[in-house]
Design a protein around this motif. Structure first.
Motif, short mmCIF file in Angstrom:
data_model
loop_
_atom_site.label_atom_id
_atom_site.label_comp_id
_atom_site.label_asym_id
_atom_site.label_seq_id
_atom_site.Cartn_x
_atom_site.Cartn_y
_atom_site.Cartn_z
N LEU A 1 0.70 -1.19 -0.12
CA LEU A 1 -0.07 0.10 0.15
C LEU A 1 1.12 1.17 -0.09
N VAL A 2 2.03 1.25 0.74
CA VAL A 2 3.00 2.35 0.62
C VAL A 2 4.25 1.78 0.21
N ASN A 3 4.95 2.70 -0.34
CA ASN A 3 6.37 2.45 -1.04
C ASN A 3 7.36 2.42 0.03
N GLU A 4 7.58 3.38 0.98
CA GLU A 4 8.56 3.31 1.97
C GLU A 4 7.88 4.00 3.17
N VAL A 5 8.54 3.69 4.26
CA VAL A 5 8.10 4.16 5.83
C VAL A 5 9.34 5.01 6.23
N VAL A 6 9.34 6.42 6.42
CA VAL A 6 10.31 7.25 7.17
C VAL A 6 9.82 7.87 8.48
N GLU A 7 10.66 8.31 9.19
CA GLU A 7 10.14 9.07 10.38
C GLU A 7 9.41 10.32 9.99
N SER A 8 8.51 10.75 11.03
CA SER A 8 7.45 11.88 10.37
C SER A 8 8.32 13.12 10.28
N ALA A 9 9.55 13.28 10.96
CA ALA A 9 10.28 14.44 10.84
C ALA A 9 10.89 14.55 9.45
N GLU A 10 11.14 13.40 8.82
CA GLU A 10 11.59 13.03 7.37
C GLU A 10 10.71 12.98 6.31
N LEU A 11 9.52 12.99 6.45
CA LEU A 11 8.73 12.58 5.73
C LEU A 11 8.73 13.72 4.46
N LEU A 12 8.56 15.08 4.70
CA LEU A 12 8.27 15.84 3.78
C LEU A 12 9.85 16.08 2.82
N THR A 13 10.94 15.78 3.69
CA THR A 13 12.40 15.90 3.09
C THR A 13 12.52 14.53 2.12
N ARG A 14 12.08 13.57 2.66
CA ARG A 14 11.96 12.22 1.64
C ARG A 14 11.20 12.74 0.53
N GLY A 15 9.77 13.41 0.62
CA GLY A 15 9.16 13.48 -0.63
C GLY A 15 9.97 14.41 -1.54
N ILE A 16 10.54 15.31 -0.94
CA ILE A 16 11.29 16.30 -1.84
C ILE A 16 12.26 15.75 -2.70
N GLN A 17 13.00 14.80 -1.85
CA GLN A 17 14.18 14.14 -2.39
C GLN A 17 13.81 13.30 -3.55
N ILE A 18 12.76 12.62 -3.80
CA ILE A 18 12.10 11.79 -4.58
C ILE A 18 11.56 12.78 -5.96
N ALA A 19 10.97 13.89 -5.41
CA ALA A 19 10.44 14.66 -6.52
C ALA A 19 11.87 15.20 -7.15
N THR A 20 12.92 15.52 -6.47
CA THR A 20 13.90 16.08 -7.30
C THR A 20 14.56 14.99 -8.37
N THR A 21 14.43 13.69 -7.94
CA THR A 21 14.82 12.85 -9.11
C THR A 21 14.17 12.80 -10.09
N PHE A 22 12.68 13.02 -9.88
CA PHE A 22 11.78 13.04 -11.01
C PHE A 22 12.16 14.30 -11.97
N ALA A 23 12.39 15.50 -11.21
CA ALA A 23 12.77 16.52 -12.14
C ALA A 23 14.11 16.47 -12.93
N ALA A 24 15.15 15.48 -12.36
CA ALA A 24 16.21 15.35 -13.13
C ALA A 24 16.04 14.88 -14.49
N ALA A 25 14.97 13.93 -14.62
CA ALA A 25 14.62 13.09 -15.64
C ALA A 25 14.21 13.95 -16.81
N GLU A 26 14.41 13.39 -17.88
CA GLU A 26 13.95 14.23 -19.38
C GLU A 26 12.56 14.39 -19.31
N SER A 27 12.08 15.61 -19.25
CA SER A 27 10.57 15.65 -18.73
C SER A 27 9.68 15.13 -19.82
N ARG A 28 9.88 15.31 -21.17
CA ARG A 28 9.16 14.76 -22.17
C ARG A 28 9.04 13.21 -22.26
#
Length: 257
Positions: free
Chosen positions: A174-201
């Motif tokens: 149901l979920v992909n990862e479990v991280v501490e509450s304090a790290e949740l947003l940071t982990r989300g931004i880390q993943i989003a940053t890797t998406f942004a690094a991909a060729e967008s089209r």
């Protein structure tokens, strides 16, 4: 921020973090919160400079579902259903990652399932209490939950109203990862940053293929659920009584853990 800001938006580079901001009610979906969330999702999805949307809840809760107090004042009639925030999240062409801290219950569970995938904290709890309230799901829960965890587990969750914790949600896919509450947003931004690094089209093309596969798998189930929901009704007295019982059920289950 004003008292009417029930949804907050924060932008970090190409990532939009959209946060349900009704912590005093565990981010329960009132009509106004639903409207504001739908509007903010549309704006982010339409923004060509946003490549990933993070969806979160304020105050240690993701979303406790539809506001039962508001619903109890009116009762429920499915035939007046219009597009809601769950529909809009599911329809996004921009990737949506749910960041689940605390409860995601019933309509909140549907909102989580509408995301493309989920990252959870150890406090995350998921439950479907539609049957206890007396209202058939209308946000695609039966189709998406069965697609995610399998129909046997989905049947069990919907029939019992059982809460499952983060380790169980991880084990069930149901979920992909479990991280501490304090790290949740940071982990989300880390993943989003890797998406942004991909060729967008290319990423958009790949994402649309996954969207198509998902739609092929669940479209009929979502349509059947909506048709049944549209025919459903519940009197305000019944909703009020069931709502009180559902709240106590949730408290009891979570005290046991």
């Amino acid at each position: 921020m004003t008292p009417t800001d029930l949804v907050l938006v924060d932008r970090t580079d190409a990532t939009a973090t959209i946060t349900l901001n009704r912590p005093d009610a565990r981010n329960a979906l009132s009509r106004e919160l639903d409207r504001q969330l739908r509007d903010r999702i549309i704006e982010a999805d339409d923004d060509p400079e946003i490549s990933v949307i993070l969806l979160a809840g304020a105050g240690g809760a993701f979303c406790a579902g539809v506001d039962l107090k508001e619903l109890a004042a009116t009762g429920f009639t499915g035939d007046d259903r219009t597009e809601n925030c769950i529909d809009r999240v599911a329809a996004c062409t921009t990737p949506v990652i749910g960041l689940v801290d605390g409860p995601a219950v019933t309509g909140g569970f549907e909102l989580a399932l509408a995301c493309d995938f989920l990252i959870a904290s150890p406090t995350a709890r998921f439950a479907d209490t539609h049957s206890r309230v007396g209202i058939v799901p209308g946000g695609g829960l039966t189709a998406r939950l069965a697609d995610t965890v399998g129909i046997r587990r989905a049947r069990q969750l919907s029939a019992t109203g059982q809460y499952i914790d983060a380790p169980t949600a991880l084990a069930w896919g149901l979920v992909n990862e479990v991280v501490e509450s304090a790290e949740l947003l940071t982990r989300g931004i880390q993943i989003a940053t890797t998406f942004a690094a991909a060729e967008s089209r290319t990423l958009r093309a790949v994402w649309s293929l996954y969207d198509g596969m998902s739609a092929d798998a669940i479209a009929d189930g979502v349509a059947r659920e909506r048709a049944t929901n549209a025919q459903w009704s519940a009197a305000m007295e019944a909703v009020a009584e069931a709502g009180a019982a559902v709240i106590e059920h949730g408290r009891a289950q979570n005290r046991e853990r």
